[in-house]
Design a protein around this motif. Structure first.
Motif, short mmCIF file in Angstrom:
data_model
loop_
_atom_site.label_atom_id
_atom_site.label_comp_id
_atom_site.label_asym_id
_atom_site.label_seq_id
_atom_site.Cartn_x
_atom_site.Cartn_y
_atom_site.Cartn_z
N ASN A 171 -25.85 2.49 -20.27
CA ASN A 171 -26.41 2.61 -21.62
C ASN A 171 -27.08 1.31 -22.05
O ASN A 171 -28.14 1.32 -22.69
N PHE A 172 -26.45 0.21 -21.70
CA PHE A 172 -26.98 -1.11 -22.04
C PHE A 172 -28.40 -1.28 -21.50
O PHE A 172 -29.31 -1.68 -22.23
N LEU A 173 -28.59 -0.96 -20.23
CA LEU A 173 -29.92 -1.13 -19.62
C LEU A 173 -30.97 -0.29 -20.33
O LEU A 173 -32.09 -0.75 -20.58
N PHE A 174 -30.62 0.95 -20.69
CA PHE A 174 -31.60 1.79 -21.36
C PHE A 174 -31.87 1.32 -22.78
O PHE A 174 -33.00 1.37 -23.26
N PHE A 175 -30.84 0.81 -23.47
CA PHE A 175 -31.06 0.28 -24.81
C PHE A 175 -31.93 -0.97 -24.76
O PHE A 175 -32.81 -1.16 -25.61
N VAL A 176 -31.69 -1.84 -23.78
CA VAL A 176 -32.51 -3.04 -23.67
C VAL A 176 -33.97 -2.66 -23.45
O VAL A 176 -34.88 -3.17 -24.10
N ALA A 177 -34.19 -1.68 -22.54
CA ALA A 177 -35.57 -1.23 -22.29
C ALA A 177 -36.17 -0.64 -23.57
O ALA A 177 -37.34 -0.89 -23.90
N GLY A 178 -35.37 0.13 -24.31
CA GLY A 178 -35.85 0.73 -25.55
C GLY A 178 -36.21 -0.32 -26.58
O GLY A 178 -37.23 -0.22 -27.27
N LEU A 179 -35.38 -1.36 -26.69
CA LEU A 179 -35.64 -2.43 -27.66
C LEU A 179 -36.90 -3.20 -27.30
O LEU A 179 -37.68 -3.58 -28.17
N GLN A 180 -37.09 -3.41 -26.00
CA GLN A 180 -38.28 -4.16 -25.59
C GLN A 180 -39.55 -3.37 -25.87
O GLN A 180 -40.62 -3.97 -26.03
N ALA A 181 -39.42 -2.04 -25.92
CA ALA A 181 -40.61 -1.22 -26.14
C ALA A 181 -41.03 -1.19 -27.61
O ALA A 181 -42.11 -0.71 -27.94
N ILE A 182 -40.17 -1.69 -28.50
CA ILE A 182 -40.53 -1.71 -29.93
C ILE A 182 -41.45 -2.91 -30.18
O ILE A 182 -41.06 -4.04 -29.90
N PRO A 183 -42.65 -2.68 -30.73
CA PRO A 183 -43.58 -3.79 -30.92
C PRO A 183 -42.99 -4.84 -31.86
O PRO A 183 -42.45 -4.51 -32.91
N ALA A 184 -43.10 -6.10 -31.44
CA ALA A 184 -42.54 -7.18 -32.25
C ALA A 184 -43.23 -7.25 -33.61
O ALA A 184 -42.62 -7.63 -34.60
N SER A 185 -44.50 -6.84 -33.65
CA SER A 185 -45.26 -6.96 -34.90
C SER A 185 -44.60 -6.17 -36.03
O SER A 185 -44.61 -6.59 -37.18
N LEU A 186 -43.98 -5.02 -35.70
CA LEU A 186 -43.34 -4.22 -36.74
C LEU A 186 -42.20 -4.99 -37.39
O LEU A 186 -42.07 -5.05 -38.61
N ARG A 187 -41.37 -5.60 -36.54
CA ARG A 187 -40.22 -6.33 -37.08
C ARG A 187 -40.68 -7.60 -37.79
O ARG A 187 -40.10 -7.99 -38.80
N GLU A 188 -41.74 -8.21 -37.27
CA GLU A 188 -42.26 -9.41 -37.94
C GLU A 188 -42.79 -9.05 -39.33
O GLU A 188 -42.51 -9.75 -40.31
N ALA A 189 -43.54 -7.94 -39.40
CA ALA A 189 -44.07 -7.53 -40.70
C ALA A 189 -42.94 -7.30 -41.69
O ALA A 189 -43.01 -7.72 -42.85
N ALA A 190 -41.87 -6.63 -41.21
CA ALA A 190 -40.74 -6.37 -42.10
C ALA A 190 -40.09 -7.67 -42.53
O ALA A 190 -39.68 -7.82 -43.69
N ALA A 191 -40.00 -8.63 -41.60
CA ALA A 191 -39.38 -9.91 -41.94
C ALA A 191 -40.21 -10.63 -43.00
O ALA A 191 -39.66 -11.20 -43.95
N ILE A 192 -41.55 -10.56 -42.86
CA ILE A 192 -42.41 -11.21 -43.85
C ILE A 192 -42.25 -10.54 -45.21
O ILE A 192 -42.24 -11.19 -46.26
N ASP A 193 -42.04 -9.21 -45.18
CA ASP A 193 -41.82 -8.50 -46.44
C ASP A 193 -40.44 -8.77 -47.02
O ASP A 193 -40.08 -8.20 -48.05
N GLY A 194 -39.66 -9.57 -46.34
CA GLY A 194 -38.38 -9.98 -46.90
C GLY A 194 -37.18 -9.16 -46.47
O GLY A 194 -36.11 -9.27 -47.04
N ALA A 195 -37.34 -8.30 -45.45
CA ALA A 195 -36.20 -7.52 -44.98
C ALA A 195 -35.33 -8.37 -44.06
O ALA A 195 -35.84 -8.99 -43.13
N GLY A 196 -34.04 -8.40 -44.32
CA GLY A 196 -33.12 -9.18 -43.49
C GLY A 196 -32.81 -8.43 -42.20
O GLY A 196 -33.26 -7.30 -42.01
N PRO A 197 -32.04 -9.05 -41.30
CA PRO A 197 -31.75 -8.44 -40.00
C PRO A 197 -31.10 -7.06 -40.11
O PRO A 197 -31.44 -6.15 -39.34
#
Lengths: 292, 282
Positions: A171-197
């Protein structure tokens, strides 16, 4: 679809022959036998066999042992799936934060995939051994008297722990692959908008991870229902008092040790129906992902 | 990482270290037990640091085994496991590649029927149809043989699908060029398809080797002659016989030896392993 093909009538069949022969002899024929057997009943001396219609199935549905086994399987499969997915997700999220050490941690976490379920069972059997095991010793210090040979709950915990331990790496390997497939820009945009972890995890990461999670959910249920046979056989053998007698173990036990063919075949057919349902669900999901 | 949060970094490291330790715990305990004389494992708790008998326990298990345990030397069982794992991995790859080739590159009657027959094997795990399959193998006289250990397990829908996917991505131009140059189907298969799918074969081999090595129920049922015991199935017989005087040190040495080859394969071929795992599940 290929546009360029080869023309030959005999060759494709020769190429398919080994695979088809094995499929017919060792898969389709036995499965058909199981289905036929499930409608028959032998008398006590094996002298005559009668067609009994659905009687074997009816007997199964009325059997308290079988109902118990269904319940045990449900508890076992849900526990294994939930715990192995949760632990693997936490580990994958932690590794996803790492830059230099990600690879080392990954290597140190994935190797249990290669350990046979039977060996995993033996290892945990030893650790939980009531006389010399480490964990019962520690549990004793906090006042818990561990004994999986007599306590139903302890036995269930033992097989769940061994099965989860074996499955986390996958499960770990598939989750890691899934997380890597999420574009960093989405999380960065959310971070700039002030969303915490935490907010980012629930609003972005987790929803985008849902295809992976759903796929793993099906795979883990299949794993818990079928591949854990060896864990059960190497540790509790279904006991104590049927507490860990999951469906796939009961088929084997009734067929080989109990020698009740009609009932065992009916159980086989029920299990086949379950696998087919799960496989269909899994493939429908893949179609969906392709359209994505 | 999106922003610098030292607290979360430390938390992540702590979680991972805890996870790695929890994952390693049972193997460490087994390893420690396997280096002690049997006397330190009879009562009290298991020691947490290695003892003096590492070489003695392992060499004894590998070369001679323990006669009262009813299993042959571990060396022989490992050899049986190796033969079974290799036969299953190579057999699956070979028959799946030829099947995928037939399905992708030829049009013939009942093509879809053949495809579905192969597909259905995915839905019939051996545990589910164990009794009638055992009967078939017994009737064919394949009990206690390497053929019986491997052949019934080498049909593979997943491997066939994987090669089908690989072949579908190979451009038609290659096939056309090969045909213009006068290559027949088998020459095309050997000189173009085989080399182009080499990495897929390697990745699949890693996964299938582990699958084959770790087989349990099947070898347990069809081997009654101890010279055909595989190590994963043999260890269970060993653990069963220890109820008299529990020789846990020797059982644990066998457990370590049973997991060593596949674990080494995963650690040293991690990239192929991950590729194989992700591909076969698609």
């Amino acid at each position: 679809m290929k546009r360029t093909l080869f023309n030959n009538r005999l060759l494709p069949w020769l190429l398919l022959a080994p695979q088809l022969a094995i499929t017919f002899i060792f898969f389709l024929w036995p499965a058909t036998q199981a289905i036929i057997q499930s409608f028959l009943r032998q008398d006590a001396f094996g002298l005559s066999t009668n067609f009994v219609g659905l009687a074997n199935y009816r007997a199964l549905m009325n059997s308290a042992q079988y109902m118990n086994s269904l319940q045990v399987t449900a508890v076992f499969a849900i526990s294994v799936t939930v715990f192995s997915l949760l632990i693997a997700l936490v580990m994958a999220l932690a590794v996803d934060r790492m830059i230099r050490s990600a690879r080392t941690y990954t290597t140190l976490l994935v190797w249990p995939y290669a350990v046979a379920p039977a060996v995993a069972g033996i290892l945990w059997w030893f650790i939980f051994n009531p006389t010399i095991g480490i964990l019962p010793y520690l549990l004793d210090m906090v006042g818990y008297n561990w004994n999986h040979l007599s306590s139903k709950r302890d036995a269930m915990t033992l097989v769940v722990v061994a099965s989860v331990w074996k499955q986390i790496s996958y499960n770990f390997l598939f989750f890691v692959a899934g997380l890597q497939a999420i574009p960093a820009s989405l999380r960065e945009a959310a971070a700039i908008d002030g969303a915490g972890p935490v907010r980012r995890f629930f609003d972005i990461t987790f929803p985008l991870l849902s295809p992976t999670t759903f796929f793993l959910l099906v795979v883990n249920i299949v794993y818990a229902m079928f591949d854990t046979f060896a864990v059960i056989d190497a540790t509790t053998q279904g006991g104590p008092a049927q507490a860990t007698n999951i469906l796939v173990y009961k088929v084997y036990f009734d067929g080989f040790i109990g020698q009740s063919m009609g009932s065992s075949s009916a159980q086989s057919v029920v299990l086949m129906a379950i696998v087919i349902t799960l496989t269909v669900i899994q493939f429908r999901w893949i179609e969906k992902k392709v359209q994505y | 990482m999106i922003e610098n949060r030292p607290f979360l970094n430390i938390l992540a490291h702590l979680t991972l270290i805890l996870g790695v330790a929890a994952v390693a715990l049972p193997v460490w305990v087994a390893f420690v037990a396997s280096t002690h004389p049997v006397s330190s494992l009879i009562s009290g708790t298991v020691p947490l640091l290695p003892g003096p008998d590492l070489v003695k326990n392992y060499s004894r298990m590998l070369s001679s085994g323990v006669s009262t345990m009813g299993t042959p030397p571990v060396g022989l069982m490992m050899m049986n496991s190796l033969i079974m794992a290799l036969a299953i991995a190579i057999g699956k790859i070979a028959i799946s590649m030829t099947s995928a080739f037939a399905i992708v590159y030829f049009r013939f009657r009942f093509r879809m029927l053949a495809f579905w027959c192969i597909f259905i094997t995915m839905m019939l795990p051996v545990e589910v149809r164990i009794v009638p399959t055992f009967k078939v193998v017994a009737d064919l006289g394949m009990l206690n043989s390497y053929a019986g250990l491997s052949i019934p397990l080498i049909a593979s829908a997943t491997a066939t699908f994987l090669f089908r996917q690989v072949f579908l991505t190979i451009p038609d131009e290659l096939t056309e060029a090969a045909r213009i140059d006068g290559a027949g189907p088998m020459k095309f298969f050997r000189d173009i398809l085989l080399p182009l799918s080499r990495t897929n074969m390697a990745a699949l081999f890693v996964i299938l080797f582990i699958y084959g090595w770790n087989q349990y129920l099947w070898p347990l049922l069809i081997t009654t002659d101890s010279s055909y015991y595989t190590i994963v199935a043999g260890i269970k017989r060993m653990a069963d016989s220890v109820d008299g005087v529990p020789q846990w040190n020797l059982v644990m040495a066998t457990a370590i030896l049973a997991m060593l080859p596949p674990v080494l394969v995963v650690i040293f071929m991690q990239r192929l392993f991950v590729k194989g795992l992700v591909e076969t599940e698609k």
